[in-house]
Design a protein around this motif. Sequence first.
Motif: not given
Length: 65
Positions: A28, A30-32, A35
Amino acid sequence: MPVGSPKPQTIATKKYEEKAGWISKSYKLKRELVERFAAACQEAGISQAAQLTKMMNEFIEQQKK
Protein backbone atom coordinates in the motif's frame (compact mmCIF):
# COMPACT_ATOMS: atom_id res chain seq x y z
CA MET A 1 -3.13 -24.19 -7.88
CA PRO A 2 -5.80 -21.60 -8.59
CA VAL A 3 -9.18 -22.17 -6.98
CA GLY A 4 -12.45 -22.69 -8.81
CA SER A 5 -12.41 -23.84 -12.42
CA PRO A 6 -9.28 -22.23 -13.87
CA LYS A 7 -8.55 -22.37 -17.59
CA PRO A 8 -5.62 -24.51 -18.75
CA GLN A 9 -3.54 -21.38 -19.49
CA THR A 10 -4.06 -20.13 -15.92
CA ILE A 11 -2.85 -23.46 -14.56
CA ALA A 12 0.17 -23.47 -16.90
CA THR A 13 1.07 -19.90 -15.94
CA LYS A 14 0.85 -20.69 -12.23
CA LYS A 15 3.08 -23.77 -12.68
CA TYR A 16 5.66 -21.73 -14.62
CA GLU A 17 5.70 -18.94 -12.00
CA GLU A 18 6.24 -21.44 -9.20
CA LYS A 19 8.99 -23.28 -11.11
CA ALA A 20 10.76 -20.05 -12.13
CA GLY A 21 10.51 -18.56 -8.64
CA TRP A 22 8.21 -15.63 -9.46
CA ILE A 23 5.92 -14.24 -6.76
CA SER A 24 3.46 -11.39 -6.61
CA LYS A 25 3.75 -8.81 -3.84
CA SER A 26 1.22 -6.20 -2.79
CA TYR A 27 2.11 -2.96 -1.04
CA LYS A 28 0.00 0.00 0.00
CA LEU A 29 1.55 3.23 -1.22
CA LYS A 30 0.33 6.77 -1.71
CA ARG A 31 -1.43 7.19 -5.06
CA GLU A 32 0.58 10.32 -5.97
CA LEU A 33 3.90 8.51 -5.47
CA VAL A 34 2.77 5.50 -7.50
CA GLU A 35 1.50 7.68 -10.34
CA ARG A 36 4.71 9.74 -10.42
CA PHE A 37 6.80 6.54 -10.41
CA ALA A 38 4.77 5.07 -13.27
CA ALA A 39 5.16 8.27 -15.30
CA ALA A 40 8.92 8.42 -14.65
CA CYS A 41 9.34 4.79 -15.71
CA GLN A 42 7.34 5.41 -18.87
CA GLU A 43 9.44 8.48 -19.72
CA ALA A 44 12.62 6.45 -19.14
CA GLY A 45 11.31 3.59 -21.28
CA ILE A 46 11.70 1.01 -18.52
CA SER A 47 9.10 -1.20 -16.90
CA GLN A 48 8.14 -0.54 -13.32
CA ALA A 49 9.06 -4.11 -12.38
CA ALA A 50 12.52 -3.75 -13.91
CA GLN A 51 13.15 -0.49 -12.04
CA LEU A 52 11.91 -1.91 -8.74
CA THR A 53 14.16 -4.95 -9.21
CA LYS A 54 17.14 -2.68 -9.92
CA MET A 55 16.47 -0.54 -6.84
CA MET A 56 16.01 -3.60 -4.63
CA ASN A 57 19.29 -5.12 -5.81
CA GLU A 58 21.13 -1.82 -5.28
CA PHE A 59 19.72 -1.55 -1.75
CA ILE A 60 20.70 -5.14 -0.94
CA GLU A 61 24.27 -4.49 -2.13
CA GLN A 62 24.46 -1.27 -0.05
CA GLN A 63 23.42 -3.18 3.06
CA LYS A 64 26.19 -5.73 2.56
CA LYS A 65 28.84 -3.00 2.95
